[in-house]
Enzyme design. Structure first.
Site, PDB file in Angstrom:
ATOM      1  N   LYS A   1      -3.123   4.207  -6.438  1.00  0.00           N
ATOM      2  CA  LYS A   1      -2.439   4.104  -5.807  1.00  0.00           C
ATOM      3  C   LYS A   1      -1.701   5.531  -4.725  1.00  0.00           C
ATOM      4  CE  LYS A   1       2.491   2.282  -4.192  1.00  0.00           C
ATOM      5  NZ  LYS A   1       2.489   3.390  -3.263  1.00  0.00           N
TER       6      LYS A   1
ATOM      7  N   GLU B   1      -6.504   0.842   2.994  1.00  0.00           N
ATOM      8  CA  GLU B   1      -5.432   2.543   2.472  1.00  0.00           C
ATOM      9  C   GLU B   1      -6.073   3.196   3.734  1.00  0.00           C
ATOM     10  OE1 GLU B   1      -1.516   3.807   1.539  1.00  0.00           O
ATOM     11  OE2 GLU B   1      -2.926   1.793   1.357  1.00  0.00           O
TER      12      GLU B   1
ATOM     13  N   PHE C   1      -9.577  -1.964  -1.070  1.00  0.00           N
ATOM     14  CA  PHE C   1      -8.696  -2.037  -2.396  1.00  0.00           C
ATOM     15  C   PHE C   1      -9.291  -3.667  -1.903  1.00  0.00           C
ATOM     16  CE2 PHE C   1      -5.230  -1.058  -0.164  1.00  0.00           C
ATOM     17  CZ  PHE C   1      -4.618  -2.238  -0.283  1.00  0.00           C
TER      18      PHE C   1
ATOM     19  N   ARG D   1       5.458 -10.044  -2.425  1.00  0.00           N
ATOM     20  CA  ARG D   1       5.875  -9.218  -3.716  1.00  0.00           C
ATOM     21  C   ARG D   1       5.324 -11.159  -4.691  1.00  0.00           C
ATOM     22  NH1 ARG D   1       6.914  -4.373  -2.898  1.00  0.00           N
ATOM     23  NH2 ARG D   1       7.977  -4.574  -1.347  1.00  0.00           N
TER      24      ARG D   1
ATOM     25  N   LYS E   1       2.949  -1.415  -9.262  1.00  0.00           N
ATOM     26  CA  LYS E   1       2.416  -0.353  -9.009  1.00  0.00           C
ATOM     27  C   LYS E   1       3.821   0.289  -9.868  1.00  0.00           C
ATOM     28  CE  LYS E   1       6.301  -0.587  -5.877  1.00  0.00           C
ATOM     29  NZ  LYS E   1       6.779  -0.754  -3.857  1.00  0.00           N
TER      30      LYS E   1
END
Length: 525
Positions: free
Chosen positions: A215, A264, A304, A385, A391
């Site tokens: 992450k 990211e 990702f 979500r 996470k």
């Protein structure tokens, strides 16, 4: 439709009605709205502007004219005025926006002013979140004689990226209107989000086998390419292509002519460790001097996930299959490091078997936030979500002192909610590090309101102020995701994503964490 009608519905929904009551109130409002008004009303009741931002902050909302007596403002007129306010640019534009805003507020009644103030400040938390509003649109479509299903609505919202246009199509055209929404390369879709897990073991109990990915503490970016045309969007669907030339270059080098990637973007130090989040955010947010900033603060891209590849939408494919497609398009150095549990190394996918805990520890040791644990079978649930991604992050905590509190909105009306938090300065006094209202249960709200009212520097009822200053005597234990440099607070640091874990009335302020301890923690990040 008059603005006051929307304001009244917002107030009613904010009053703490049950979910069914909120849906009924919102649906009734949508039924009254005209075809051109639906998009605006949906945005406002979800706490957003159709213009996204208009350059108005708290300072401009602090002093407004007295309210009008009779409601005259219409939804269309107010949306037009807000658009014209946001369009002001150049020298003197701040003063022009302030004057135009004052003119708008002078024409608004007291309930309308309250609604506009909360809408423009981003404090409109009336419970009409996306899921509730989607159900309200579905209910309104039934009453309009054009019933649509929740599944079709959610799919259309996912692909369009926002609810307003989808609601307008649903209420005017029914199922046929929703069917027109398709994934388009060049138009951003809402990103899939992750739920939280308390630790890695808990995450792996819920998802196994699983893919573990670093992450990264960067900026989420959705990258679209069709032939030589590339577009880059933020998680809020803003177009930032012109600010990120190295991302465009990277996308053009990937082995596909058309794709939509989830990625990211992050600024790294020469040793590969991440630079502080605000460095990446500052670079991504900068609108000028791009080439100079690219040289000073280069950005790296780590993909990702993939949503579309060479003419085929792959959102519904299993996570493992999507990653295999990603692996064929994007070289390993440009993909987020990944470990798959329950099997040996997979050289073709750039994945290797190993110890999940060691993989987690390595990610954190390298300066990253933690891991995202992903189901190998879950589809890409854009805009949700979902339980397919979890996470996991190490939790930082501090014992901080409450310096002030703000009265709450909606269900928290009448309670002191948003806490101003400070660290102890050994030289005397306290240094503010940020605010938070997160983590507070109803019981905690009731307790802290009573406690802080007794600590108020001036009785709240007499002061009439929104922010209640209190004597620095109550300690709270706060969890947070990290620290960032801040010119807003005198200590030069601010908490990121702080939430209250518990009140510590048993701990005196003299035992709160010091600003030096906070600075030492910041140096370790």
């Amino acid at each position: 439709m008059l603005l006051v009608e929307v304001a009244e519905v917002s107030a009613a929904v904010a009053g703490g009605a049950a979910r069914r009551g909120k849906i009924e109130a919102l649906a009734a409002c949508l039924r009254r709205a005209g075809p051109d008004e639906v998009l605006i009303v949906v945005a406002w009741l979800s706490g957003a502007l159709t213009q996204r931002q208009i350059g108005v902050g708290w300072a401009a909302l602090r002093d407004v004219p007295p309210p009008a007596v009779q409601p005259t403002l219409t939804v269309m007129e107010v949306d037009d005025r807000l658009g014209r306010i946001g369009a002001r640019a150049g020298p003197g534009s701040a003063g022009q926006r302030r004057a135009m805003l004052a003119e708008l507020f002078a024409a608004a009644t007291a309930p309308e002013q309250a609604f506009l103030r909360r809408l423009l400040s981003g404090e409109l938390r009336q419970g009409a979140l996306a899921a509730v509003m989607v159900e309200a649109v579905a209910r309104a479509s039934v009453d309009a004689g054009r019933p649509v299903t929740l599944a079709d609505l959610r799919r259309a919202v996912m692909l369009r990226g926002e609810l307003g246009p989808v609601a307008a199509a649903a209420l005017s055209e029914g199922p046929a209107g929703l069917a027109a929404f398709q994934l388009e390369v060049g138009r951003p879709v809402q990103p899939m989000l992750a739920q939280s897990a308390p630790d890695l073991a808990a995450a792996l109990e819920r998802i196994s086998p699983a893919a573990l990915e670093w992450k990264l503490d960067g900026v989420r970016a959705q990258i679209h390419r069709r032939d030589r045309d590339v577009a880059v969007f933020t998680r809020t669907l803003d177009d930032i292509t012109a600010r990120l030339p190295e991302v465009v270059d990277a996308a053009l080098a990937f082995d596909a002519d058309a794709f939509v990637l989830d990625a990211e973007v992050i600024a790294l130090r020469p040793d590969g460790r991440p630079r502080p989040f605000q460095v990446t955010a500052g670079r991504v947010g900068s609108r000028g001097g791009t080439e100079r900033m690219r040289a000073e603060t280069p950005l790296s891209v780590f993909a990702f996930d993939v949503l579309h590849a060479d003419g085929t939408d792959v959102l519904a494919e299993a996570g493992a299959d999507r990653h295999a497609i990603l692996g064929r398009m994007v070289p390993a150095p440009a993909r987020v490091p990944r470990l798959v549990t329950g099997r040996g190394p997979d050289p073709a996918a750039g994945e290797g078997g190993g110890d999940p805990e060691a993989f987690y520890a390595d990610a954190v040791a390298r300066g990253h936030e933690g891991l995202v644990v992903k189901s190998l079978s879950a589809p890409y649930e854009a805009g949700r979500r979902g339980a397919g991604w979890l996470k996991v992050k190490p939790r930082h905590t501090l014992d901080l002192v409450v310096l002030a509190a703000e009265w709450g909105h909606g269900r928290r009306r009448g309670y002191l909610s948003n806490l101003h938090l400070g660290a102890r300065d050994p030289a005397g006094g306290f240094v503010m590090l940020g605010k938070t209202f997160k983590g507070l249960t109803d019981e905690m709200l009731r307790w802290q309101t009573e406690r802080l009212t007794g600590l108020a520097v001036r009785p709240p009822a007499e002061s009439g102020e929104w922010v209640v200053q209190v004597r620095p005597e109550l300690v709270v234990e706060v969890a947070f995701d990290g620290l960032q440099a801040s010119s807003r607070y005198p200590g030069g640091l601010a908490l990121r994503f702080a939430r209250v874990l518990r009140h510590r009335p048993d701990k005196p302020p003299a035992e709160a964490d010091t600003i030096e301890a906070v600075r030492a923690l910041a140096r370790l990040e």
